[in-house]
Write a protein that holds these residues in place. Structure first.
Motif, PDB file in Angstrom:
ATOM      1  N   ALA A  19      13.984   5.056  -8.859  1.00  0.00           N
ATOM      2  CA  ALA A  19      12.642   4.728  -8.358  1.00  0.00           C
ATOM      3  C   ALA A  19      12.433   5.313  -6.973  1.00  0.00           C
ATOM      4  CB  ALA A  19      12.446   3.208  -8.339  1.00  0.00           C
ATOM      5  N   TYR A  24       9.808   8.595  -5.478  1.00  0.00           N
ATOM      6  CA  TYR A  24       8.933   8.559  -4.297  1.00  0.00           C
ATOM      7  C   TYR A  24       9.302   9.659  -3.308  1.00  0.00           C
ATOM      8  CZ  TYR A  24       7.313   3.882  -5.736  1.00  0.00           C
ATOM      9  OH  TYR A  24       6.758   2.821  -6.407  1.00  0.00           O
ATOM     10  N   LYS A  64       8.011  12.928  -4.348  1.00  0.00           N
ATOM     11  CA  LYS A  64       6.566  13.030  -4.134  1.00  0.00           C
ATOM     12  C   LYS A  64       6.243  13.404  -2.696  1.00  0.00           C
ATOM     13  CE  LYS A  64       2.271  10.361  -4.719  1.00  0.00           C
ATOM     14  NZ  LYS A  64       1.677   9.060  -5.160  1.00  0.00           N
ATOM     15  N   LEU A  98       2.807   9.125   0.382  1.00  0.00           N
ATOM     16  CA  LEU A  98       2.792   7.868  -0.365  1.00  0.00           C
ATOM     17  C   LEU A  98       1.660   6.954   0.093  1.00  0.00           C
ATOM     18  CD1 LEU A  98       6.606   6.975  -0.421  1.00  0.00           C
ATOM     19  CD2 LEU A  98       5.267   8.191  -2.167  1.00  0.00           C
ATOM     20  N   HIS A  99       1.099   6.240  -0.873  1.00  0.00           N
ATOM     21  CA  HIS A  99       0.182   5.157  -0.539  1.00  0.00           C
ATOM     22  C   HIS A  99       0.974   4.020   0.097  1.00  0.00           C
ATOM     23  CE1 HIS A  99      -2.085   6.817  -4.250  1.00  0.00           C
ATOM     24  NE2 HIS A  99      -2.579   7.375  -3.154  1.00  0.00           N
ATOM     25  N   GLN A 156       1.343   0.837  -0.680  1.00  0.00           N
ATOM     26  CA  GLN A 156       2.157   0.054  -1.610  1.00  0.00           C
ATOM     27  C   GLN A 156       3.379   0.839  -2.069  1.00  0.00           C
ATOM     28  OE1 GLN A 156      -0.019  -1.647  -4.901  1.00  0.00           O
ATOM     29  NE2 GLN A 156       1.828  -2.279  -5.983  1.00  0.00           N
ATOM     30  N   GLU A 157       3.231   2.138  -2.298  1.00  0.00           N
ATOM     31  CA  GLU A 157       4.358   2.976  -2.694  1.00  0.00           C
ATOM     32  C   GLU A 157       5.404   3.040  -1.591  1.00  0.00           C
ATOM     33  OE1 GLU A 157       2.442   6.338  -5.648  1.00  0.00           O
ATOM     34  OE2 GLU A 157       2.090   6.533  -3.489  1.00  0.00           O
ATOM     35  N   ASP A 185       7.437  -0.062  -1.616  1.00  0.00           N
ATOM     36  CA  ASP A 185       8.350  -0.107  -2.761  1.00  0.00           C
ATOM     37  C   ASP A 185       9.533   0.824  -2.537  1.00  0.00           C
ATOM     38  OD1 ASP A 185       8.892  -1.289  -5.283  1.00  0.00           O
ATOM     39  OD2 ASP A 185       8.366   0.585  -6.280  1.00  0.00           O
ATOM     40  N   LEU A 186       9.259   2.011  -2.002  1.00  0.00           N
ATOM     41  CA  LEU A 186      10.358   2.921  -1.648  1.00  0.00           C
ATOM     42  C   LEU A 186      11.325   2.232  -0.701  1.00  0.00           C
ATOM     43  CD1 LEU A 186      11.865   5.622  -1.175  1.00  0.00           C
ATOM     44  CD2 LEU A 186      10.114   6.157   0.557  1.00  0.00           C
ATOM     45  N   ASP A 191      -2.953   1.774  -5.575  1.00  0.00           N
ATOM     46  CA  ASP A 191      -2.000   1.662  -6.680  1.00  0.00           C
ATOM     47  C   ASP A 191      -2.285   0.464  -7.575  1.00  0.00           C
ATOM     48  OD1 ASP A 191      -0.123   3.928  -6.281  1.00  0.00           O
ATOM     49  OD2 ASP A 191       0.118   2.982  -4.325  1.00  0.00           O
TER      50      ASP A 191
END
Length: 776
Positions: A355, A359, A362, A367-368, A370-371, A374-375, A511
């Motif tokens: 996961a 990210y 990307k 990243l947004h 929320q991303e 999470d990362l 997201d």
């Protein structure tokens, strides 16, 4: 100049509507059929008399004359004209033109300035035995009441938009009530005098930047009771197309119906990694984890105070000291660095999981929000997996578990607010759980203040566009920037920051976080400004339009939108408001705000341990002198609900939830039912355990009650005893609430209303709301 007295009147035969109302010597009682058909509460058979030199104004009805505006200092007048229905004149020294016109059942007053510079004009100046004022929900204020006299001596100058929730004020004269209704309250201030009795004046400012230099009043005569006063105002709002019911709003957004019967709660899941998620003994054994020096380095660069504490906590833990302080410092450090885009360092995180790798591939800078969170959670977990519970369970104890317990206990509806959108983006599982339970859940958001330097700790006042601090902030006429909340930063101009609002909101929702509601700080609280900036001059109506534009933007996204205060310029745009029923109590009292040793100290904004800040959780008494002003049913009137019960759901300000005031939880519970006010509370793991039994029990009565109450107008309000401690409200034809705030039983229509309780009569069935043990 010889005093000119104008007497103008038209007597119009008024079709009797007496059958719709009854009066009682025990107190106010006005009962009317609930109907969409307009019922006229205003009286048109009156005459008026004015003295232009002093602008004294009086009304005569049924042979009884009352002064409705007191004489002021004499002015020179010119261009005096009169006809059968109109009078006008000029105050040449003040560059003011005045017109009075009798139109149907109102006397219309227009005051126009021809002065191109900023100027002020004082009118009316009023004096009455009692005042009916839309302060918060509504107040009945006897002009010789000692507590109110002290209050207005201390708070003698107030902005009308911030003091009043609706655009009127009423004088209760001996013969009739006189309501001054305004198209808007912009640029109006009130000056109160407490001696020899309470009286006040309205002062209007004509800003130089406002080309429409006119303000107006419509003066109505009604029966001398709060229902006639409020319903007359409601007629005005409907006649001017400013009224929209919740059901009309719900046709555009059905999610609004999730408010019907919902208690309101703020959920303090301020840490995604909680004490319950940590294996503390493993932490002690792994104190040399290579992640910790990197955390220290990041904190040193971005949060120096936090870095020093973190390093000291690690030293203490290594030395065998792992108490609450050390645990909290570690958890706070994790929460902080989880928000940093600089966390990823390929030399530290050499083996990211799938996961995290996705990210990274990307591009971290793409990243947004929320991303990014999470990362960072995956990166941290990859280094401390043995020290914590599984990643997908982080934060369950102070969010998901509470929501599930609420639902399992039978609470079918709830509005849940997060103190910040970060709390949801870091724990989307809790948001999904709430939405699946049928609840509304969303963040608090604010665009009142901006800080020069963006800060994780105050992200609502931080914006990526660095130019906003200079180019989008409010200036007074002297060119000085207005300071932001608590005197920090600056105030943003809402008319010029819509793009920043859109950027923030779209980024939060990028997201598909399942937020279905949004709370906008300040926008309906009446704190509005003229901006004299040469780059973006803005008058107060444009300030409000900017606020409503961003609320409309949120509405169009299908979010259920609420705001602080509930000022009715926002009533068509919001579905709920926090602060009408219990506003913020006495900002200026040092015992409540500064003196931490005082029993009245309300608490602090910050919480070291991730729990609810004491400002919201600490139960405190309020001084006796404030009870009349803020909480006492003796002085309270349901004015806002008589107008807007079917339009806006209103409850307490979040600083003063249902449990906050020591010794008044029971009294406020009765008032919540009497006024159709949802209970409000703050939740974390500890507070949920503390109040769980009462919240669950009360919800069984609250949900069916409010779902019915919201379908109808509040059609009547009655005071049933001379002490004003037994009161009754009616919603439509089949729902009544009788609340007994006294310490003795009360007999009413062959029913005994027990002391400190309320009886709800709904479709012929009785339900007793008891307050036993609530304040023990």
């Amino acid at each position: 100049m010889k005093k000119a007295i104008i007497y103008i009147g038209i007597c119009i035969v008024l079709i009797s509507i007496a059958s719709l109302f009854t009066q009682t010597t025990k107190g106010e009682k006005v009962t009317g059929k609930e109907s969409d058909k307009r019922i006229n509460y205003a009286k048109s058979d009156f005459t008026f008399q004015v003295t232009p030199e002093t602008f004294a104004l009086s009304i005569t009805k049924d042979g009884k004359t009352e002064t409705i505006s007191e004489p002021q200092k004499k002015r020179n007048i010119s261009n005096f004209k009169q006809s059968a229905t109109e009078a006008s004149w000029d105050y040449p020294d003040d560059k003011i033109h005045v017109t009075l016109k009798k139109q149907g059942d109102s006397l219309d007053v227009s005051i126009h300035s021809t002065n191109p510079s900023t100027s002020k004009f004082e009118w009316p100046s009023v004096n009455a035995p009692t005042y009916t004022l839309p302060i918060a929900e509504g107040k009945r204020i006897p002009q010789n009441d000692a507590d109110w006299k002290k209050h207005f001596a201390d708070e003698s100058e107030q902005t009308m938009n911030e003091l009043f929730s609706m655009k009127f004020f009423t004088l209760n004269k001996p013969s009739f009530a006189v309501s001054f209704i305004m198209p808007d309250m912009y640029n109006n201030d009130l000056v109160f005098k407490a001696e020899p009795a309470i009286h006040f004046s309205a002062i209007h400012t004509f800003p130089s930047i406002n080309k429409d230099k006119k303000y107006e009043y419509k003066i109505f005569i009604t029966d001398n009771n709060p229902v006639s006063i409020a319903k007359n105002y409601q007629n005005y709002i409907k006649d001017t197309n400013q009224f929209k019911t919740l059901e009309q709003k719900a046709k555009e957004n059905p999610e609004i119906r999730k408010l019907y019967g919902a208690p309101h709660a703020y959920l303090w899941n301020t840490r995604v990694l909680t004490a319950a998620d940590m294996n503390w003994q493993q932490l002690k054994a792994n104190i040399d984890n290579p992640l910790f020096p990197w955390i220290s380095e990041l904190l040193t660069k971005y949060n120096p105070d936090g870095s020093e504490e973190f390093q000291q906590a690690l030293t203490n833990i290594a030395n065998g000291e792992m108490y609450a302080y050390e645990k909290n410092v570690v958890l706070n450090a994790f929460q902080y660095i989880l928000q940093l885009p600089q966390l990823y360092n390929k030399t530290i995180f050499k083996n990211p999981d799938a996961a995290a790798q996705a990210y990274i591939d990307k591009g971290v800078n793409k990243l947004h929000e929320q991303e990014l969170y999470d990362l960072n959670k995956h990166l941290i977990f990859s280094h401390i997996s043995g020290l914590t519970k599984p990643l997908n369970t982080w934060g369950d104890s102070n969010a998901t578990d509470i929501i599930e317990e609420m639902h399992d206990a039978g609470i079918k509806k709830a509005w849940i607010g997060l103190p910040n959108w970060v709390n949801g983006l870091m724990n989307p599982k809790s948001v999904d759980t709430a939405v699946k339970a049928g609840y509304l859940l969303g963040p608090y958001d604010s665009y009142q203040s901006i800080q020069e330097n963006p800060s994780i700790d105050w992200n609502t006042a931080s914006f990526p566009d660095k130019t906003l601090y200079e180019n989008a902030t409010v200036e007074n006429e002297q060119g000085k920037k207005l300071t932001g909340f608590l005197g920090l930063g600056r105030k943003l101009n809402p008319a010029v920051v819509f793009d920043a609002v859109k950027t923030r909101v779209d980024g939060i929702l990028a997201d598909d976080i399942a937020f279905n509601t949004w709370f906008m700080d300040v926008d309906a609280a009446g704190e509005i400004h003229d901006d004299y900036s040469k780059q973006h001059p803005t008058i107060q109506s444009e300030d409000v339009a900017g606020r409503m534009k961003r609320i409309g933007f949120l509405n169009k996204k299908g979010l259920v939108v609420g705001s602080e205060g509930g000022n009715d310029y926002a009533s068509e745009h919001i579905s709920f408001a926090h602060g009408i029923e219990t506003p913020v109590i006495k900002w200026s009292d040092p015992d409540m705000r500064e003196n931490e040793d005082s029993e009245y100290f309300v608490g602090k904004y910050a919480s070291m341990d991730g729990s609810i800040p004491t400002k919201y959780s600490k139960i405190v008494p309020i001084k006796e002198e404030y009870k009349a002003i803020y909480t006492s049913p003796v002085y309270s009137l349901p004015l806002f609900k008589l107008v807007y019960n079917r339009s806006v759901i209103t409850t307490h300000h979040w600083e003063w939830d249902s449990y906050k005031i020591k010794g008044q939880t029971g009294e406020r519970r009765l008032k919540e039912y009497l006024y159709n006010t949802p209970p409000m509370f703050h939740l974390d793991e500890a507070n949920w355990k503390l109040h769980k039994k009462d919240i669950i029990s009360n919800s069984k009565s609250w949900e069916p009650f409010q779902k019915e109450a919201l379908q109808h107008e509040m059609s009547s309000f009655e005071v049933l005893d001379k002490e004003r401690l037994v009161q009754k409200t009616t919603f439509g034809a089949n729902l009544q609430v009788i609340a007994n705030f006294s310490n003795k039983n009360f007999e009413y229509e062959k029913k005994t209303i027990p002391a400190n309780s309320a009886i709800i009569v709904q479709n012929g069935k009785k339900n007793i709301i008891s307050t036993d043990n609530l304040d023990s």
